[in-house]
Write an enzyme that holds these catalytic residues in place. Structure first.
Site, short mmCIF file in Angstrom:
data_model
loop_
_atom_site.label_atom_id
_atom_site.label_comp_id
_atom_site.label_asym_id
_atom_site.label_seq_id
_atom_site.Cartn_x
_atom_site.Cartn_y
_atom_site.Cartn_z
N SER A 1 0.65 -1.31 0.13
CA SER A 1 -0.03 0.15 0.10
C SER A 1 1.02 1.22 -0.03
CB SER A 1 -0.85 -0.17 1.31
OG SER A 1 -0.25 0.10 2.62
N ASP B 1 -4.59 7.26 9.69
CA ASP B 1 -4.30 5.87 10.37
C ASP B 1 -3.07 5.33 11.11
OD1 ASP B 1 -2.37 5.84 8.19
OD2 ASP B 1 -3.56 4.10 7.19
N HIS C 1 0.09 4.94 7.17
CA HIS C 1 0.53 5.38 5.90
C HIS C 1 1.19 6.79 5.74
CE1 HIS C 1 -1.97 1.81 5.16
NE2 HIS C 1 -1.29 1.68 4.26
#
Length: 214
Positions: free
Chosen positions: A40, A186, A189
């Protein structure tokens, strides 16, 4: 894949191809191809394409005077096992240098470092067989996860880079991982500013690897 010869492809789509890593033969002549094989972080989760790592690495390399096309091959949630399973079709034959940036999800899932190393060996072996340049990007495990585990996990990347004589970027999240201001909500990231920092630090390593490709 976008077929650029199809009559229904719009001018806007054609202009977006470099950001998407899809290039016509004319565009491909402008530089060597770098493929980001990752998770990701390289996929740009939570960010528009223009702020994601493929686009930002492309710009960072441009600033160094390196003609390039950066192609994203990141899959959110991917482990090293997933990367090993798809490396042959995710990395296209015209790639000059592959940035292997996997291991973060192995770490989050607490997977056995021996399995992570074996999967990375498979990936690197396949790329070596295809005569592609590699930049191995590591991920640093925090000591809070357990000192023994962190030691074993962190040793994987440096050991592989040394034994296989690879270009090495020790920690993909260096300068970002412990800075909340450079991360999304979050807490994992990188945000757009964090990605720009990663790209600026990674670019010189990639540029050197590209220069070594005939």
């Amino acid at each position: 894949m976008v077929d650029t010869s199809a009559p229904f492809v719009s001018r806007r789509t054609l202009l977006a191809l470099p950001l998407l890593g899809l290039a016509s033969p004319a565009l491909a002549a402008r530089g060597k191809v770098v493929t980001l094989l990752g998770d990701s972080i390289t996929a740009g989760l939570g960010l528009p394409a223009a702020d994601a790592l493929p686009a930002q690495l492309h710009l960072a390399l441009n600033r160094l005077g390196v003609a390039n096309i950066v192609r994203g091959a990141g899959v959110s949630g991917d482990t090293t096992a997933g990367g090993a399973a798809r490396v042959d079709f995710s990395v296209r034959p015209d790639t000059a240098v592959v940035v292997v940036a996997l291991g973060g999800n192995d770490l989050l899932q607490g997977l056995d470092p021996r399995a992570t190393r074996a999967n990375l060996e498979k990936i690197l072996g396949r790329l070596a067989a295809r005569r592609m340049g590699v930049v191995l990007a590591g991920i640093t495990a925090p000591p809070e996860i357990g000192r023994s585990y962190a030691r074993d996990f962190n040793a994987i990347f440096a050991d592989l880079a040394r034994t296989r004589r690879l270009a090495f970027y020790p920690d993909l999240l260096a300068g970002v991982g412990r800075n909340p201001a450079l991360k999304q909500s979050d807490g994992i990231h990188p945000n757009a500013q964090g990605v720009r920092l990663i790209a600026s630090r990674l670019a010189p390593v990639v540029a050197k690897a590209l220069a070594q490709r005939a």
